[in-house]
Design a protein around this motif. Sequence first.
Motif, mmCIF file in Angstrom:
data_model
loop_
_atom_site.group_PDB
_atom_site.id
_atom_site.type_symbol
_atom_site.label_atom_id
_atom_site.label_comp_id
_atom_site.label_asym_id
_atom_site.label_seq_id
_atom_site.Cartn_x
_atom_site.Cartn_y
_atom_site.Cartn_z
ATOM 1 N N PHE A 168 0.833 -1.211 0.000
ATOM 2 C CA PHE A 168 0.000 0.000 0.000
ATOM 3 C C PHE A 168 0.864 1.257 0.000
ATOM 4 O O PHE A 168 0.414 2.321 -0.414
ATOM 5 N N GLY A 169 2.096 1.150 0.512
ATOM 6 C CA GLY A 169 2.990 2.292 0.545
ATOM 7 C C GLY A 169 3.293 2.725 1.968
ATOM 8 O O GLY A 169 2.838 2.117 2.945
ATOM 9 N N PRO A 170 4.065 3.796 2.117
ATOM 10 C CA PRO A 170 4.503 4.264 3.444
ATOM 11 C C PRO A 170 3.409 5.045 4.164
ATOM 12 O O PRO A 170 3.393 6.272 4.174
ATOM 13 N N LEU A 171 2.490 4.331 4.799
ATOM 14 C CA LEU A 171 1.398 4.970 5.525
ATOM 15 C C LEU A 171 1.870 5.415 6.915
ATOM 16 O O LEU A 171 2.824 4.875 7.472
ATOM 17 N N ARG A 229 -0.515 3.438 -11.039
ATOM 18 C CA ARG A 229 0.242 2.197 -10.858
ATOM 19 C C ARG A 229 1.235 2.349 -9.724
ATOM 20 O O ARG A 229 1.957 3.330 -9.634
ATOM 21 N N GLY A 230 1.262 1.351 -8.831
ATOM 22 C CA GLY A 230 2.347 1.270 -7.872
ATOM 23 C C GLY A 230 3.609 0.842 -8.605
ATOM 24 O O GLY A 230 3.578 -0.106 -9.398
ATOM 25 N N GLU A 231 4.717 1.512 -8.344
ATOM 26 C CA GLU A 231 5.898 1.310 -9.188
ATOM 27 C C GLU A 231 6.434 -0.123 -9.164
ATOM 28 O O GLU A 231 7.099 -0.555 -10.112
ATOM 29 N N ILE A 254 3.092 5.676 -8.646
ATOM 30 C CA ILE A 254 3.283 5.998 -7.234
ATOM 31 C C ILE A 254 4.544 5.291 -6.736
ATOM 32 O O ILE A 254 4.622 4.060 -6.746
ATOM 33 N N ALA A 255 5.519 6.080 -6.310
ATOM 34 C CA ALA A 255 6.776 5.520 -5.820
ATOM 35 C C ALA A 255 6.573 4.793 -4.495
ATOM 36 O O ALA A 255 5.619 5.049 -3.752
ATOM 37 N N ASP A 256 7.479 3.855 -4.221
ATOM 38 C CA ASP A 256 7.507 3.136 -2.937
ATOM 39 C C ASP A 256 6.208 2.397 -2.638
ATOM 40 O O ASP A 256 5.801 2.263 -1.481
#
Length: 281
Positions: A168-171, A229-231, A254-256
């Motif tokens: 999901f990324g850096p939440l 898109r998540g990278e 979206i990076a990371d």
Amino acid sequence: MARQGFVPYLLGSAFHRLAFVEFGNPAAAAVLCIHGLTRNGRDFDPLAESLADRFHVICPDLPGRGQSDWLPDSALYQPGSYVIALGHLLAWLNKPVAWIGTSLGGICGMMMAATHAAPITRLVLNDIGPSIPASALGRIRDYMTTTPEYFANHADVERYLRRVHAPFGPLTDAQWAHLAYYSARRLDGGGLALHYDPAIATPIIASTPMTADLSPIWRQIRVPVLAIRGESSDLLTEETFAAMEADGATGLTIADSGHAPALMDAPTIGVIRDFLESGRQ
């Protein structure tokens, strides 16, 4: 502030309730946010709250998830059933809507936008496209077979979500806690379970993963598309993403993050807002 609502829908020989939360002025332009496979509409709270000053934002729980009714037959947990339920929600709203769909929610959005006279004005596809690799579907099937049935508390739920949904990324800690709170349901004997019918996994576990070709649906879509898109996503490949851009979609990486970006950070919300605003008169 979120307002809880329900709409009935007919599936087979019975009516069921589709739950949703809504934000903003019901007279404003509508935005419908549809979550992924094991998630629920509260995933979109940060996005919905950010858009509520200009839009009427509706975030349903797909059948078998969150506050929506569980279905009596696991075979009904298929995209076609979800589109029927969401079609009833669209009829109840009775106005054009922009559609934001994460993964499964994006599949439903493509199916809906491809139909004749659909009230869809714009389509945001979060980490989903017209081709889904068999390897990614196999990964999803594998994690659905190992989902814990019991958690002692919300902290345990959060630890589990941080592991399985790391892409999901850096939440922030607050965002993970928010997801954990709405991802849990209380069990009669004490403790918690994830807030969906375990039977949603049955059709997935019983299937043999094969590359999904949704290109016939994709080719029927005539509304503007924002493809996110998540990278490091394994579900929306770089090749498919590039093909979507070549077909006219606006692309955002979206990076990371992987599958699928949480859409909770301010820069991503800003891009989505700009895309939605560009469709307003």
